[in-house]
Write a protein that holds these residues in place. Structure first.
Motif, mmCIF file in Angstrom:
data_model
loop_
_atom_site.group_PDB
_atom_site.id
_atom_site.type_symbol
_atom_site.label_atom_id
_atom_site.label_comp_id
_atom_site.label_asym_id
_atom_site.label_seq_id
_atom_site.Cartn_x
_atom_site.Cartn_y
_atom_site.Cartn_z
ATOM 1 N N UNK A 13 9.033 12.726 -7.722
ATOM 2 C CA UNK A 13 10.330 12.313 -6.726
ATOM 3 C C UNK A 13 9.480 11.581 -5.497
ATOM 4 N N UNK A 14 8.589 12.221 -4.923
ATOM 5 C CA UNK A 14 7.931 11.737 -3.735
ATOM 6 C C UNK A 14 7.027 10.434 -4.093
ATOM 7 N N UNK A 15 6.553 10.286 -5.382
ATOM 8 C CA UNK A 15 5.980 9.216 -5.961
ATOM 9 C C UNK A 15 6.767 7.911 -5.981
ATOM 10 N N UNK A 16 8.132 8.152 -6.414
ATOM 11 C CA UNK A 16 9.283 7.189 -6.419
ATOM 12 C C UNK A 16 9.480 6.651 -5.000
ATOM 13 N N UNK A 17 9.837 7.624 -4.189
ATOM 14 C CA UNK A 17 10.103 7.156 -2.717
ATOM 15 C C UNK A 17 8.944 6.321 -2.095
ATOM 16 N N UNK A 18 7.555 6.701 -2.277
ATOM 17 C CA UNK A 18 6.447 6.109 -1.805
ATOM 18 C C UNK A 18 6.610 4.494 -2.451
ATOM 19 N N UNK A 19 6.825 4.426 -3.673
ATOM 20 C CA UNK A 19 7.024 3.013 -4.615
ATOM 21 C C UNK A 19 8.061 2.278 -3.737
ATOM 22 N N UNK A 20 9.198 2.821 -3.616
ATOM 23 C CA UNK A 20 10.306 2.268 -3.034
ATOM 24 C C UNK A 20 9.882 1.559 -1.743
ATOM 25 N N UNK A 21 9.141 2.191 -0.859
ATOM 26 C CA UNK A 21 8.857 1.685 0.347
ATOM 27 C C UNK A 21 7.572 1.096 0.415
ATOM 28 N N UNK A 22 7.026 1.035 -0.643
ATOM 29 C CA UNK A 22 5.618 0.259 -1.000
ATOM 30 C C UNK A 22 4.545 0.905 0.310
ATOM 31 N N UNK A 23 4.629 2.291 0.212
ATOM 32 C CA UNK A 23 3.496 2.847 1.115
ATOM 33 C C UNK A 23 2.139 3.412 0.299
ATOM 34 N N UNK A 24 1.266 3.729 0.845
ATOM 35 C CA UNK A 24 0.086 4.366 0.107
ATOM 36 C C UNK A 24 0.384 5.521 -0.523
ATOM 37 N N UNK A 25 -0.111 5.659 -1.757
ATOM 38 C CA UNK A 25 0.219 6.770 -2.500
ATOM 39 C C UNK A 25 -0.595 8.071 -1.999
ATOM 40 N N UNK A 26 -1.487 7.823 -1.134
ATOM 41 C CA UNK A 26 -2.085 9.089 -0.474
ATOM 42 C C UNK A 26 -1.304 9.706 0.385
ATOM 43 N N UNK A 27 -0.167 9.320 0.793
ATOM 44 C CA UNK A 27 0.961 9.996 1.519
ATOM 45 C C UNK A 27 1.295 11.119 0.733
ATOM 46 N N UNK A 28 1.496 10.955 -0.597
ATOM 47 C CA UNK A 28 2.183 12.031 -1.487
ATOM 48 C C UNK A 28 1.127 13.353 -1.356
ATOM 49 N N UNK A 29 -0.076 12.989 -1.621
ATOM 50 C CA UNK A 29 -1.271 14.049 -1.527
ATOM 51 C C UNK A 29 -1.155 14.619 -0.220
ATOM 52 N N UNK A 30 -1.046 14.142 0.914
ATOM 53 C CA UNK A 30 -0.722 14.828 2.163
ATOM 54 C C UNK A 30 0.358 15.404 2.043
#
Length: 138
Positions: free
Chosen positions: A74-91
């Motif tokens: 779910x977090x990766x989907x949110x990050x992809x939607x906003x086109x943010x850095x995938x490292x935000x999910x790790x944090x």
């Protein structure tokens, strides 16, 4: 650098590491230790069709690997939607892990915690690009 200060520095690092250590909250031993008096508050993502499934090895009322995986997806989907850095999910997952290993929470609270951790990670590392209202809609 004074060689006599090296043991003190290493000891300080060990103390910090012990302070920030995160327990394995998915382990059956940890789940059993958290159930003493808190059974109704234990994270119950195994009973939610959107987050987990009820045929888990851990049984109902306990967080499991499948539920953790769904939160991550779910977090990766949110990050992809906003086109943010995938490292935000790790944090974000690091924040969530630290929360879940210290706090017994209901299903709703654990989902809110996952959302809050992701929001915090994004705001801390990219503070001007995310509107809370658009995040809540998702």
């Amino acid at each position: 650098m004074d060689l006599r200060s090296i043991p003190d520095q290493i000891n300080a690092l060990f103390r910090q590491e012990a302070h920030y250590k995160c327990e394995d909250y998915l382990s059956p031993e940890f789940q059993r230790s958290r159930q003493g008096g808190l059974a109704q508050d234990i994270i119950d993502i195994s009973s939610s069709s959107s987050i987990g499934r009820s045929d888990s090895a851990n049984g109902p009322g306990k967080i499991n690997e499948f539920g953790r995986e769904k939160i991550c997806e779910w977090e990766y989907q949110i990050i992809a939607h906003f086109d943010f850095n995938r490292e935000f999910v790790a944090v974000s997952l690091s924040y969530l892990n630290r929360f879940l290993c210290t706090w017994a929470a209901s299903k709703k609270v654990s989902q809110l915690a996952a959302m809050t951790c992701l929001y915090m990670a994004i705001k801390l590392y990219r503070p001007t690009t995310l509107n809370a209202a658009s995040f809540i809609v998702l």
